[in-house]
Design a protein around this motif. Structure first.
Motif, PDB file in Angstrom:
ATOM      1  N   LEU A 119       0.800  -1.216   0.000  1.00 43.82           N
ATOM      2  CA  LEU A 119       0.000   0.000   0.000  1.00 43.82           C
ATOM      3  C   LEU A 119       0.837   1.274   0.000  1.00 43.82           C
ATOM      4  O   LEU A 119       0.283   2.357   0.156  1.00 43.82           O
ATOM      5  N   HIS A 120       2.158   1.136  -0.151  1.00 46.39           N
ATOM      6  CA  HIS A 120       3.024   2.310  -0.086  1.00 46.39           C
ATOM      7  C   HIS A 120       4.029   2.321  -1.232  1.00 46.39           C
ATOM      8  O   HIS A 120       4.433   1.265  -1.737  1.00 46.39           O
ATOM      9  N   LEU A 156       5.564   6.860   0.972  1.00 46.85           N
ATOM     10  CA  LEU A 156       4.234   7.452   1.030  1.00 46.85           C
ATOM     11  C   LEU A 156       3.178   6.445   0.595  1.00 46.85           C
ATOM     12  O   LEU A 156       3.487   5.392   0.031  1.00 46.85           O
ATOM     13  N   ALA A 157       1.914   6.782   0.860  1.00 47.08           N
ATOM     14  CA  ALA A 157       0.815   5.958   0.367  1.00 47.08           C
ATOM     15  C   ALA A 157       0.871   5.891  -1.159  1.00 47.08           C
ATOM     16  O   ALA A 157       1.309   6.834  -1.821  1.00 47.08           O
ATOM     17  N   LEU A 167      -3.977   2.957  -1.622  1.00 45.89           N
ATOM     18  CA  LEU A 167      -4.261   3.467  -0.288  1.00 45.89           C
ATOM     19  C   LEU A 167      -4.889   4.847  -0.354  1.00 45.89           C
ATOM     20  O   LEU A 167      -5.786   5.185   0.444  1.00 45.89           O
ATOM     21  N   LEU A 168      -4.452   5.681  -1.305  1.00 42.69           N
ATOM     22  CA  LEU A 168      -5.031   7.009  -1.462  1.00 42.69           C
ATOM     23  C   LEU A 168      -6.526   6.911  -1.759  1.00 42.69           C
ATOM     24  O   LEU A 168      -7.339   7.633  -1.170  1.00 42.69           O
ATOM     25  N   ALA A 172       0.436  10.991  -0.556  1.00 44.92           N
ATOM     26  CA  ALA A 172       0.667   9.866  -1.463  1.00 44.92           C
ATOM     27  C   ALA A 172       1.523  10.300  -2.647  1.00 44.92           C
ATOM     28  O   ALA A 172       1.552  11.475  -3.023  1.00 44.92           O
ATOM     29  N   ARG A 173       2.216   9.336  -3.209  1.00 47.64           N
ATOM     30  CA  ARG A 173       2.871   9.526  -4.497  1.00 47.64           C
ATOM     31  C   ARG A 173       2.050   8.753  -5.514  1.00 47.64           C
ATOM     32  O   ARG A 173       1.898   7.534  -5.404  1.00 47.64           O
TER      33      ARG A 173
END
Length: 421
Positions: free
Chosen positions: A246-247, A253-254, A258-259, A321-322
């Motif tokens: 999820l990262h 980052l998320a 996940l975002l 998030a990315r």
């Protein structure tokens, strides 16, 4: 029972002038081995002030076994900076009127380090099958072995210019910083952490790091010793595997999955809590020039620095998030649209910075778009699309003012909508 301090002071007074005029390191000890008087030469060699030595036992400032008899002995001393040196101690008793030892007059002469000690340490450190490193109390590597360099892909020279935090993922920083603080403050003597280091090539490595504190003669932490070994997939817990799923592997980052989940959750809470859900999309303006000029390692540093800036600017409960090669997103809730716009402005300001590195100046520039909603039924992909469009309007506006031709945003928007579905 030790001789009283008053008696020692009266008995030693006649010798203090002799010691203070001597160019070589000298000291007066009581019969129990405690410093009664030390001269400036000894203080200079050990790096301690006189008050730090007086009334302390000689053994507090030595490391390992003492070699020799009572009159002549070799000791390895630890200086105040945690380095060591060997000195030969020559001791003569000063007798009281009854013929009993009252004080010990001691001279010290620096000698070469014992070769067997140096050879043993060097062999253990250099040939250990796992990574070994020394760190100062700020978390900067002061020495590393070949196994440590092989694990992370850096040369020894590169490693010695870094802190452990420079190659630690942002999501793992909190635990690492807390562990370092516990060691430095003396709350713990050894800590073990499962964490991710960022390989020089950019991919994550799960490792188990055991770090122990080494104290100085004043019994306070002087430096740290770490052992590091890579964890196999079998050793990584289910929670770690879920984290990887999820990262983003580079920034920690998320990721998009996940975002999307966090955005759906934020929209669902609107009906109960009210307010505004804000989606920010930030696109870096200069990733390709950095990659072309300085290489992809520099580009990765630009991305990770951007991630850290976003995390520092975000509030508890926000999701950072990315979502693309050079694109990031933030999900946040606010009481109204004006507060969301102020938050966007703060993010935009954080993403216009410069950072010095040993080889170049890292320049971050980004365009930041915003979309908001008060409607829980708003589709998540619509918010992402509108934030993306706003970001491109801002990017094109800046380029137009600078005389640059804008690129076409429609293809990018179609890609974003397709991914969101």
């Amino acid at each position: 029972m030790r001789t009283s301090e008053c008696e020692l002071t009266n008995s030693s007074a006649q010798w203090q002038l002799l010691l203070d005029r001597a160019a070589s390191p000298m000291a007066l000890l009581d019969p129990y081995g405690h410093f009664v008087h030390v001269n400036d030469a000894l203080c200079s060699v050990l790096g301690y002030g006189r008050d730090s030595l007086l009334n302390r036992p000689l053994a507090d400032f030595t490391v390992g076994e003492v070699r020799g008899d009572g009159a002549v002995a070799d000791r390895r001393f630890r200086r105040s900076d945690a380095t060591t040196l060997w000195m030969r101690q020559s001791t003569s008793p000063i007798l009281d009127p009854d013929g009993k030892p009252d004080l010990l007059l001691t001279q010290f002469h620096e000698i070469a380090d014992r070769p067997e000690t140096n050879v043993l340490w060097c062999r253990v450190f250099a040939n250990a099958p796992i990574g070994m490193a020394l760190l100062d109390l700020d978390g900067r590597w002061t020495d590393v072995n070949d196994a440590w360099c092989d694990l992370l892909g850096y040369s020894r020279q590169e490693m010695l210019g870094l802190r452990y935090s420079d190659v630690t993922y942002a999501r793992d920083q909190e635990n690492g910083s807390a562990a370092l603080a516990d060691l430095v403050e003396g709350k713990q003597t050894t800590v073990s952490l499962k964490k991710r280091y960022r390989h020089r090539d950019g991919h994550p490595i799960w490792v188990l790091v055991r770090t122990s504190v080494v104290t100085g003669p004043d019994e306070r932490p002087a430096y740290l010793v770490s052992q590091c070994e890579e964890l196999s997939e079998r050793c990584v817990s289910d929670a770690h595997l879920a984290h990887l799923a999820l990262h983003d592997p580079l920034t920690g980052l998320a990721n998009r999955a996940l975002l999307a989940d966090r955005l759906a959750h934020g929209l669902a809470e609107l009906e109960r809590d009210g307010g505004v859900v804000a989606v920010l999309v930030a696109d870096l303006d200069e990733l390709k020039p950095v990659n072309d000029t300085y290489g992809h390692a520099a580009g990765d540093r630009l991305l990770t620095t951007t991630a850290d800036e976003l995390l520092n600017a975000a509030r508890p409960g926000d999701t950072v998030a990315r979502i693309g090669g050079d694109e990031f997103a933030v999900i946040s809730t606010h009481p109204d649209v004006r507060a969301a716009e102020e938050f966007r402005d703060r993010i935009a300001q954080r993403l216009r910075i410069e950072r010095e590195t040993p080889d170049y100046r890292l320049r971050i520039r980004a365009s930041v778009g915003l979309a908001t909603t008060t409607d829980p039924a708003t589709p998540p992909q619509v918010l992402l699309h509108e934030a993306d469009r706003d970001m491109y309007r801002r990017k094109h506006g800046m380029r137009s003012s600078a005389g640059e031709a804008p690129s076409c945003p429609s293809c990018h928007s179609r890609e974003l909508r397709a991914t969101a579905r």
